[in-house]
Enzyme design. Structure first.
Site, short mmCIF file in Angstrom:
data_model
loop_
_atom_site.label_atom_id
_atom_site.label_comp_id
_atom_site.label_asym_id
_atom_site.label_seq_id
_atom_site.Cartn_x
_atom_site.Cartn_y
_atom_site.Cartn_z
CD GLU A 4 -1.29 13.33 -0.92
OE1 GLU A 4 -2.05 14.11 -0.19
OE2 GLU A 4 -0.65 12.45 -0.69
CB CYS A 7 8.31 11.87 -4.93
SG CYS A 7 7.57 10.15 -4.71
CB CYS A 51 -2.45 2.01 -5.46
SG CYS A 51 -0.92 0.62 -6.40
CB CYS A 88 1.74 -2.57 -0.34
SG CYS A 88 2.47 -2.91 -2.26
CB CYS A 143 1.75 1.45 0.84
SG CYS A 143 1.10 2.88 -0.55
CB CYS A 186 8.51 6.37 1.83
SG CYS A 186 8.87 5.03 0.45
S1 SF4 Z 1 3.46 0.66 -2.16
FE1 SF4 Z 1 1.55 1.57 -2.30
S2 SF4 Z 1 1.51 2.80 -4.33
FE2 SF4 Z 1 3.10 1.54 -4.44
S3 SF4 Z 1 2.19 -0.39 -5.30
FE3 SF4 Z 1 1.89 -0.72 -3.29
S4 SF4 Z 1 -0.05 -0.02 -2.77
FE4 SF4 Z 1 0.63 0.99 -4.81
#
Ligand code: SF4
Length: 348
Positions: free
Chosen positions: A96, A109, A116, A120, A123, A341
């Site tokens: 995206e 962005c 990923c 995190c 996220c 975000c």
């Molecule tokens: S915030 Fe999301 S996209 Fe960014 S490093 Fe952490 S898990 Fe990966």
């Protein structure tokens, strides 16, 4: 998943290999320059677009090479004007990209990986597996795509680029730097590196490498807690890249490059929003000349975190401002279309 592609990607072909190919085909060396111009400056999506090459040259190129294009599969427009595009890559994977319009500032962005690996907890992308890195051309093409959307929807060019979409840019180091090189080159989009910010979850060794490579772009650290115990719980990467290690790496980056550093700090309700948290953030900030962005959180279904309330936000920012910190509150954009975000997850 994906389609077998057996032809070489023309954009990944080195200058030396392209020259060799042209020589083998009995073509003049200056064709290489024309081809590179089509690939980057003119963002050609196919060899057939290269109209200053003869049809026979194009046929020879088509027989050996391809250009792996990206394609907007669909896009959504938020009530606040934010545009989110679901981008289909040549092998079927999706990422995206987002256009965030603001007064005097149009920001793209972009994503750097499919999914990923960094998990995190707040996220949405972190709940997807990392499938692969994006090529430099795929990152570059997102910028071109968002720029074209900017012209079409707002009649104005793109002004800024943030590498804050899906993925950890510093884990796709080579391609991210190559994409920046093409975006900033007069042979590419000729944008100033000062308008580019690469955002990292914090990989100390790679931050130092950026400094050693003397990059010219800005750096943002997704900090979100200035206390190792708390940060470990929301960002597992912190277990091996602790705050003191990050602080040292950032200082090294700043001393070597002088480039701007920003700390991104999402204020989570009842987790990192107390005055003690603000004090810890101030202590972390003290050694590194950075500005701090306090970011509004957008809850995701995978996690239980909530946005801090307004009164707490005011107290938190007042504390920092009184200490002389350059702090800004960033209101969320594109919430209604999951473009904000931490919300990018190929939901549609
Ligand atoms: S915030 Fe999301 S996209 Fe960014 S490093 Fe952490 S898990 Fe990966």
């Amino acid at each position: 998943m994906g389609v077998q592609v057996d032809k070489a990607d023309l954009r990944k072909t080195s200058d030396a290999d392209l020259l060799q190919f042209l020589s083998d085909m009995g073509e003049k060396p200056f064709r290489a320059k024309q081809i590179k111009e089509w690939l980057w400056k003119k963002s050609a999506q196919s060899i057939d677009e290269m109209s200053n090459l003869s049809i026979s040259t194009r046929n020879k190129l088509n027989a050996a090479f391809t250009i792996n294009p990206i394609k907007v599969d669909h896009f959504q427009k938020s009530n606040d004007g934010t545009l989110k595009s679901a981008i289909k890559l040549y092998d079927g994977y999706m990422v995206e990209s987002v256009l965030i319009p603001a007064q005097g500032r149009m920001t793209a962005c972009v994503s750097s990986q499919v999914g990923c690996s960094l998990t995190c907890k707040f996220c949405a992308t972190g709940y997807m597996d990392r499938a692969r890195n994006l090529d430099a051309g795929e990152i570059y093409d997102q910028v071109v795509t968002v720029h074209n959307q900017c012209m079409e929807h707002f009649g104005t060019p793109l002004t800024n680029i943030v590498y804050m979409g899906m993925g950890e840019p510093l884990l796709n180091y080579k391609n991210v730097l190559e994409s920046v090189e093409k975006i900033t080159s007069p042979d590419g989009l000729n944008m100033s590196p000062k308008r580019i910010t690469v955002s990292t979850a914090g990989i100390a060794k790679m931050i130092k490498k950026l400094a050693d490579d003397e990059v010219k772009f800005n750096l943002a650290l997704s900090l979100h807690a200035a206390n190792d115990i708390k940060r470990n719980t929301i960002m597992p990467i912190n277990e091996t890249n602790t705050l003191p290690a990050l602080q040292e790496a950032l200082l090294y980056f700043y001393q070597k490059t002088g480039n701007k550093i920003t700390f991104e700090y999402i204020l989570f309700y009842d987790f990192n929003d107390s005055l003690e948290d603000a004090r810890e953030l101030y202590e972390f900030w003290k050694r590194i000349p950075a500005r701090i962005n306090i970011i509004e959180y957008n809850p995701i279904s995978e996690a239980h975190y909530k946005n801090a309330d307004e009164k707490t936000l005011d107290k938190f920012t007042d504390f920092l401002t009184k200490k002389g910190v350059n702090v800004q509150v960033r209101r969320s954009r594109g919430k209604d279309i999951d473009a904000a975000c931490g919300q990018l997850a190929n939901k549609n």
